[in-house]
Design a protein around this motif. Structure first.
Motif, PDB file in Angstrom:
ATOM      1  N   MET A  91      74.384 -79.552 -29.846  1.00  0.00           N
ATOM      2  CA  MET A  91      75.470 -80.312 -30.374  1.00  0.00           C
ATOM      3  C   MET A  91      75.716 -81.007 -29.117  1.00  0.00           C
ATOM      4  SD  MET A  91      77.934 -76.801 -31.642  1.00  0.00           S
ATOM      5  CE  MET A  91      79.391 -77.799 -31.643  1.00  0.00           C
ATOM      6  N   ILE A  92      75.534 -81.004 -28.011  1.00  0.00           N
ATOM      7  CA  ILE A  92      75.485 -82.147 -26.942  1.00  0.00           C
ATOM      8  C   ILE A  92      74.621 -83.228 -27.506  1.00  0.00           C
ATOM      9  CG2 ILE A  92      74.842 -82.241 -24.422  1.00  0.00           C
ATOM     10  CD1 ILE A  92      75.695 -79.607 -23.771  1.00  0.00           C
ATOM     11  N   VAL A  93      73.368 -82.870 -27.620  1.00  0.00           N
ATOM     12  CA  VAL A  93      72.332 -83.956 -27.990  1.00  0.00           C
ATOM     13  C   VAL A  93      72.882 -84.882 -29.141  1.00  0.00           C
ATOM     14  CG1 VAL A  93      70.055 -84.432 -28.928  1.00  0.00           C
ATOM     15  CG2 VAL A  93      70.461 -82.811 -27.028  1.00  0.00           C
ATOM     16  N   VAL A  94      73.377 -84.288 -30.142  1.00  0.00           N
ATOM     17  CA  VAL A  94      73.976 -84.908 -31.479  1.00  0.00           C
ATOM     18  C   VAL A  94      75.086 -85.510 -31.154  1.00  0.00           C
ATOM     19  CG1 VAL A  94      74.957 -84.596 -33.794  1.00  0.00           C
ATOM     20  CG2 VAL A  94      72.915 -83.297 -33.107  1.00  0.00           C
ATOM     21  N   GLY A  95      76.123 -85.191 -30.145  1.00  0.00           N
ATOM     22  CA  GLY A  95      77.284 -86.045 -29.902  1.00  0.00           C
ATOM     23  C   GLY A  95      77.039 -86.980 -29.009  1.00  0.00           C
ATOM     24  N   LEU A  96      75.782 -86.894 -27.961  1.00  0.00           N
ATOM     25  CA  LEU A  96      75.516 -88.036 -27.199  1.00  0.00           C
ATOM     26  C   LEU A  96      74.886 -89.187 -27.912  1.00  0.00           C
ATOM     27  CD1 LEU A  96      75.076 -89.029 -24.545  1.00  0.00           C
ATOM     28  CD2 LEU A  96      73.130 -87.668 -24.363  1.00  0.00           C
ATOM     29  N   GLY A  97      74.020 -88.689 -28.881  1.00  0.00           N
ATOM     30  CA  GLY A  97      73.489 -89.553 -30.084  1.00  0.00           C
ATOM     31  C   GLY A  97      74.339 -90.534 -30.649  1.00  0.00           C
ATOM     32  N   LEU A  98      75.363 -89.867 -31.358  1.00  0.00           N
ATOM     33  CA  LEU A  98      76.285 -90.518 -31.962  1.00  0.00           C
ATOM     34  C   LEU A  98      77.217 -91.446 -31.115  1.00  0.00           C
ATOM     35  CD1 LEU A  98      77.866 -87.606 -34.302  1.00  0.00           C
ATOM     36  CD2 LEU A  98      76.459 -89.499 -35.050  1.00  0.00           C
ATOM     37  N   TYR A 135      66.018 -68.673 -24.114  1.00  0.00           N
ATOM     38  CA  TYR A 135      67.493 -68.983 -23.944  1.00  0.00           C
ATOM     39  C   TYR A 135      67.949 -68.410 -25.267  1.00  0.00           C
ATOM     40  CZ  TYR A 135      66.832 -71.874 -19.946  1.00  0.00           C
ATOM     41  OH  TYR A 135      66.758 -72.391 -18.941  1.00  0.00           O
ATOM     42  N   SER A 136      69.196 -67.927 -25.489  1.00  0.00           N
ATOM     43  CA  SER A 136      69.796 -67.426 -26.701  1.00  0.00           C
ATOM     44  C   SER A 136      69.944 -68.489 -27.777  1.00  0.00           C
ATOM     45  CB  SER A 136      71.261 -66.562 -26.299  1.00  0.00           C
ATOM     46  OG  SER A 136      72.294 -67.754 -26.094  1.00  0.00           O
ATOM     47  N   ALA A 137      70.195 -67.945 -28.996  1.00  0.00           N
ATOM     48  CA  ALA A 137      70.540 -69.044 -29.975  1.00  0.00           C
ATOM     49  C   ALA A 137      71.840 -69.714 -29.805  1.00  0.00           C
ATOM     50  CB  ALA A 137      70.537 -68.231 -31.382  1.00  0.00           C
ATOM     51  N   THR A 138      72.825 -68.903 -29.368  1.00  0.00           N
ATOM     52  CA  THR A 138      73.975 -69.739 -28.771  1.00  0.00           C
ATOM     53  C   THR A 138      73.877 -70.816 -27.984  1.00  0.00           C
ATOM     54  OG1 THR A 138      75.125 -67.703 -29.205  1.00  0.00           O
ATOM     55  CG2 THR A 138      76.375 -69.371 -28.170  1.00  0.00           C
ATOM     56  N   ASP A 139      73.010 -70.552 -26.518  1.00  0.00           N
ATOM     57  CA  ASP A 139      72.609 -71.615 -25.856  1.00  0.00           C
ATOM     58  C   ASP A 139      72.035 -72.978 -26.494  1.00  0.00           C
ATOM     59  OD1 ASP A 139      73.921 -70.113 -23.727  1.00  0.00           O
ATOM     60  OD2 ASP A 139      71.857 -69.366 -23.134  1.00  0.00           O
ATOM     61  N   LEU A 140      71.085 -72.496 -27.552  1.00  0.00           N
ATOM     62  CA  LEU A 140      70.412 -73.788 -28.165  1.00  0.00           C
ATOM     63  C   LEU A 140      71.201 -74.355 -28.919  1.00  0.00           C
ATOM     64  CD1 LEU A 140      67.053 -71.625 -28.702  1.00  0.00           C
ATOM     65  CD2 LEU A 140      67.400 -73.551 -27.034  1.00  0.00           C
TER      66      LEU A 140
END
Length: 87
Positions: A56-63, A46-51
């Motif tokens: 960002m999804i994981v951090v937002g979900l964690g918050l 996967y590209s760096a943008t996808d990663l």
């Protein structure tokens, strides 16, 4: 069909332990597991943008989940575990 039935059962049962917005966010993070399986099983890169987007999804979900944990909302880690298994 057994996996789909298990998915629906765990999702519905988890609603006793977490609120609806948390359920929706966790289920929407399915892309994380799809990308992990694509890398592990399919050898996909996967590209760096996808990663970065997944991070960002994981951090937002964690918050969001941390805020639910510290508030008076209906939230228990068992519900999160059920949803993660159902993904």
């Amino acid at each position: 069909s057994i996996l789909r039935a298990t998915d629906l059962s765990l999702t519905n049962l988890s609603m006793k332990f977490i609120n609806y917005p948390a359920k929706t966010l966790i289920k929407s993070s399915r892309v994380v597991f799809t990308m992990m399986m694509g890398s592990v099983i399919g050898g996909r890169r996967y590209s760096a943008t996808d990663l970065i987007m997944v991070f960002m999804i994981v951090v937002g979900l964690g918050l969001f989940l941390h805020a639910d944990l510290t508030s008076n909302a209906v939230f228990h880690p068992i519900g999160v575990t059920m949803l993660i298994v159902s993904l």
